[in-house]
Design an enzyme around this catalytic site. Structure first.
Site, PDB file in Angstrom:
ATOM      1  N   ASP A 392      52.385  60.309  81.996  1.00 54.24           N
ATOM      2  CA  ASP A 392      53.043  60.732  80.742  1.00 54.24           C
ATOM      3  C   ASP A 392      54.562  60.734  80.854  1.00 54.24           C
ATOM      4  O   ASP A 392      55.255  60.399  79.899  1.00 54.24           O
ATOM      5  CB  ASP A 392      52.604  62.161  80.361  1.00 54.24           C
ATOM      6  CG  ASP A 392      51.116  62.239  80.103  1.00 54.24           C
ATOM      7  OD1 ASP A 392      50.499  61.188  79.856  1.00 54.24           O
ATOM      8  OD2 ASP A 392      50.578  63.356  80.153  1.00 54.24           O
TER       9      ASP A 392
HETATM   10  P1  NAP Z   1      49.933  62.761  84.398  1.00 54.42           P
HETATM   11  O1  NAP Z   1      50.453  62.245  83.123  1.00 54.42           O
HETATM   12  O2  NAP Z   1      48.987  63.898  84.359  1.00 54.42           O
HETATM   13  O3  NAP Z   1      49.265  61.536  85.150  1.00 54.42           O
HETATM   14  C1  NAP Z   1      48.795  61.651  86.446  1.00 54.42           C
HETATM   15  C2  NAP Z   1      48.223  60.315  86.850  1.00 54.42           C
HETATM   16  O4  NAP Z   1      47.937  60.418  88.235  1.00 54.42           O
HETATM   17  C3  NAP Z   1      46.931  59.964  86.166  1.00 54.42           C
HETATM   18  O5  NAP Z   1      47.126  58.978  85.189  1.00 54.42           O
HETATM   19  C4  NAP Z   1      46.005  59.514  87.304  1.00 54.42           C
HETATM   20  O6  NAP Z   1      45.550  58.192  87.035  1.00 54.42           O
HETATM   21  C5  NAP Z   1      46.906  59.503  88.518  1.00 54.42           C
HETATM   22  N1  NAP Z   1      46.232  59.962  89.725  1.00 54.42           N
HETATM   23  C6  NAP Z   1      45.401  61.011  89.885  1.00 54.42           C
HETATM   24  N2  NAP Z   1      44.975  61.105  91.145  1.00 54.42           N
HETATM   25  C7  NAP Z   1      45.571  60.089  91.825  1.00 54.42           C
HETATM   26  C8  NAP Z   1      45.533  59.659  93.164  1.00 54.42           C
HETATM   27  N3  NAP Z   1      44.787  60.274  94.092  1.00 54.42           N
HETATM   28  N4  NAP Z   1      46.275  58.593  93.511  1.00 54.42           N
HETATM   29  C9  NAP Z   1      47.022  57.929  92.584  1.00 54.42           C
HETATM   30  N5  NAP Z   1      47.089  58.307  91.291  1.00 54.42           N
HETATM   31  C10 NAP Z   1      46.374  59.368  90.913  1.00 54.42           C
HETATM   32  O7  NAP Z   1      51.097  63.199  85.395  1.00 54.42           O
HETATM   33  P2  NAP Z   1      52.660  63.301  85.181  1.00 54.42           P
HETATM   34  O8  NAP Z   1      53.227  61.988  84.792  1.00 54.42           O
HETATM   35  O9  NAP Z   1      53.138  64.008  86.389  1.00 54.42           O
HETATM   36  O10 NAP Z   1      52.831  64.216  83.912  1.00 54.42           O
HETATM   37  C11 NAP Z   1      52.565  65.599  83.906  1.00 54.42           C
HETATM   38  C12 NAP Z   1      51.841  65.957  82.651  1.00 54.42           C
HETATM   39  O11 NAP Z   1      51.378  67.294  82.780  1.00 54.42           O
HETATM   40  C13 NAP Z   1      52.730  65.900  81.418  1.00 54.42           C
HETATM   41  O12 NAP Z   1      51.990  65.512  80.301  1.00 54.42           O
HETATM   42  C14 NAP Z   1      53.172  67.346  81.280  1.00 54.42           C
HETATM   43  O13 NAP Z   1      53.544  67.677  79.952  1.00 54.42           O
HETATM   44  C15 NAP Z   1      51.903  68.050  81.695  1.00 54.42           C
HETATM   45  N6  NAP Z   1      52.144  69.426  82.155  1.00 54.42           N
HETATM   46  C16 NAP Z   1      53.088  69.674  83.093  1.00 54.42           C
HETATM   47  C17 NAP Z   1      53.343  70.967  83.464  1.00 54.42           C
HETATM   48  C18 NAP Z   1      54.424  71.321  84.455  1.00 54.42           C
HETATM   49  O14 NAP Z   1      54.899  72.457  84.430  1.00 54.42           O
HETATM   50  N7  NAP Z   1      54.802  70.406  85.326  1.00 54.42           N
HETATM   51  C19 NAP Z   1      52.592  71.982  82.938  1.00 54.42           C
HETATM   52  C20 NAP Z   1      51.582  71.656  82.018  1.00 54.42           C
HETATM   53  C21 NAP Z   1      51.367  70.367  81.648  1.00 54.42           C
HETATM   54  P3  NAP Z   1      44.199  57.657  87.726  1.00 54.42           P
HETATM   55  O15 NAP Z   1      43.134  58.631  87.370  1.00 54.42           O
HETATM   56  O16 NAP Z   1      44.000  56.315  87.134  1.00 54.42           O
HETATM   57  O17 NAP Z   1      44.442  57.610  89.195  1.00 54.42           O
END
Ligand code: NAP
Length: 466
Positions: A392
């Site tokens: 994201d």
């Molecule tokens: P993300 O959008 O959740 O994407 C994580 C990606 O990691 C997934 O598409 C997944 O794809 C991949 N993944 C999972 N396990 C893996 C592995 N072992 N090896 C390689 N890839 C792997 O992560 P992000 O870009 O860090 O974004 C964070 C999201 O969380 C945002 O939408 C944010 O708003 C939300 N959020 C963040 C917080 C905070 O405080 N940081 C709090 C609440 C919500 P595959 O399954 O295809 O591998």
């Protein structure tokens, strides 16, 4: 006042100062670790100061020492065992404990009131019970939802929940108004039960995507409840510490809302209003038309000639526990003369500062961690970007597609770089559950696999080419 209790007050003052310094230090990666130590020392001093202010040998001494040992021991054990990805649940549990402590303090004062409590104390009892009970039950529900123990019941997504919550809030108001007249009467219990139910009623409908924001808000509430408890028992330390936690929690809530492009109103009432960012679907293989994938070997070839490389860590890097392999690859590239940095998005991962903590574990130098605002203008002069388990936070639709649920959320502009490799296991979606336009861009290639395994292969390739 005799010398020993006076010393206790001085120690209290020192504790407040250290806590303030600790909170300030937490805002910088470099000082966060020592700041945490300072804040813990402040809490230890607060207990020591309290002991000195009490009569030696009082029964309260035993209770305080035992409580500190048991509570501190349990906290220490939990902190050692918890996985980084389970931190939000742990923080929720700790917030709940804070709320419960304030609730119990206020209850004790109200139940044993001999008529000497003045209006300030009685109003503080009401606030402490109300906010403490909401914080306690809300935090337990938040933890249960994050752990997957609790779902979101269908009725909580209809307008019915507003009617129920308003009725409960009115019952709490009736109790709150009656408590000052008769602090230990049944109105107190009406206030306790109604506030506890309100905490459940408000938190239960909120979707998992918004839960970390809610936890941050509950953290702020736990500070407010503690400050009110400070007024109840006449502790300046508790008032100041509670106010600082309340303000810090509120600021963090605002920062998270901005970084996730959500308003606090839509987080709190979004379930029924249909405004959650966690939309689900839309990110599977079927949703993409032209995807280019490549092997780790091809990716390594691009890395070998790159002068400037930026790694973008995300939630998947934490899941794969690939931070050490990433550090290893960085060292190899640096040894070949490449300039390496890490792009840090404020909400990458699942908790604020998640990527900073993860990379610090692998001894990545702080100066290589670059915040989003600073690194975004650097992408056009970047040869290779490697996105590791992030999704994201690199989705260009957040800038370009007004119909995207992410539209308006600030993202890392990796699409501006010359070449982008995305390391993930599949075409699966990220947290927001939506398709990522980055994956279809001509300069992007997918490297499918677990982040740790791919990074280890890349290390081996780069090493063998040396
Ligand atoms: P993300 O959008 O959740 O994407 C994580 C990606 O990691 C997934 O598409 C997944 O794809 C991949 N993944 C999972 N396990 C893996 C592995 N072992 N090896 C390689 N890839 C792997 O992560 P992000 O870009 O860090 O974004 C964070 C999201 O969380 C945002 O939408 C944010 O708003 C939300 N959020 C963040 C917080 C905070 O405080 N940081 C709090 C609440 C919500 P595959 O399954 O295809 O591998």
């Amino acid at each position: 006042m005799s010398a020993i209790p006076f010393l206790g007050y001085l120690i209290d003052l020192l504790a407040v100062l250290l806590l303030a310094l600790g909170l300030k230090g937490l805002s910088k990666v470099r000082s966060a670790r020592s700041a945490n130590g300072l804040a813990a020392l402040a809490m230890g001093l607060a207990v020591a100061g309290l002991l000195l202010q009490l009569q030696p040998g009082a029964l309260a001494w035993l209770a305080i020492v035992l409580g500190t040992l048991v509570g501190g021991g349990l906290g220490w054990l939990m902190a050692r065992r918890v996985a980084m990805t389970e931190m939000p649940e742990t923080v929720a549990l700790f917030n709940g404990c804070g709320g419960m402590a304030s609730l119990l303090v206020a209850l004790a004062v109200a139940l044993f009131d001999d008529g000497s409590a003045d209006m300030v104390e009685l109003v503080s009892v009401v606030i402490s019970v109300f906010v403490g009970a909401i914080t306690f039950s809300g935090s337990i529900v938040a933890m249960g939802k994050l752990q997957g123990w609790l779902g979101t019941p269908g009725w909580t997504q209809s307008q019915v929940r507003h009617a129920i919550n308003i009725a409960i809030a009115l019952a709490a108001l009736v109790g709150a108004l009656a408590v000052p007249g008769n602090p230990s009467g049944s109105a107190l219990w009406l206030l306790v039960v109604a506030s506890t139910l309100l905490g459940i009623g408000v938190t239960l409908p909120i979707g998992g995507a918004d839960m970390p924001v809610v936890i941050s808000l509950l953290n702020s509430y736990s500070g407010v409840a503690a400050a009110a408890a400070g007024f109840v028992v006449g502790s300046q330390l508790l008032i100041v510490a509670g106010a600082m936690v309340g303000a810090a929690g509120l600021i963090l809530t605002q920062v998270m809302c901005t970084a996730m492009n959500r308003s606090l109103v839509s987080v709190l009432f979004g379930g029924a209003l249909g405004g959650s960012a966690h939309v689900g679907g839309g990110g599977d293989e079927a949703g993409y038309s032209h995807i280019v994938s490549c092997s780790a070997e091809e990716c390594a070839m691009a890395l070998e000639t790159a002068e400037r490389v930026v790694f973008v860590p995300g939630y998947g890097l934490a899941v794969a526990q690939a931070q050490h392999a990433l550090r290893e690859l960085s060292k190899l590239l640096e040894a070949k003369g490449a300039e390496v940095s890490y792009a840090i998005h404020p909400v990458a991962g699942r908790m604020p500062g998640h990527m900073n903590v993860l990379l610090a574990e692998a001894d990545v130098p702080y100066e290589q961690l670059v915040e989003m605002e600073t690194i975004n203008p650097e992408f056009p002069r970047t040869d290779v970007v490697i996105v590791l388990g992030a999704n994201d936070v690199v989705n260009p639709d957040a800038k370009n597609d007004p119909s995207s649920p992410l539209f308006g959320m600030p993202v890392l502009e990796v699409d501006q770089a010359r070449q982008v490799f995305v390391v993930k296991r599949s075409m699966g979606a990220g947290y927001a559950g939506i398709k990522n336009a980055l994956f279809e861009l001509p300069q992007t290639a997918m490297v499918f696999g677990d982040a740790k395994a791919v990074l280890q292969q890349l290390c081996a390739e780069v090493r063998s080419a040396a």
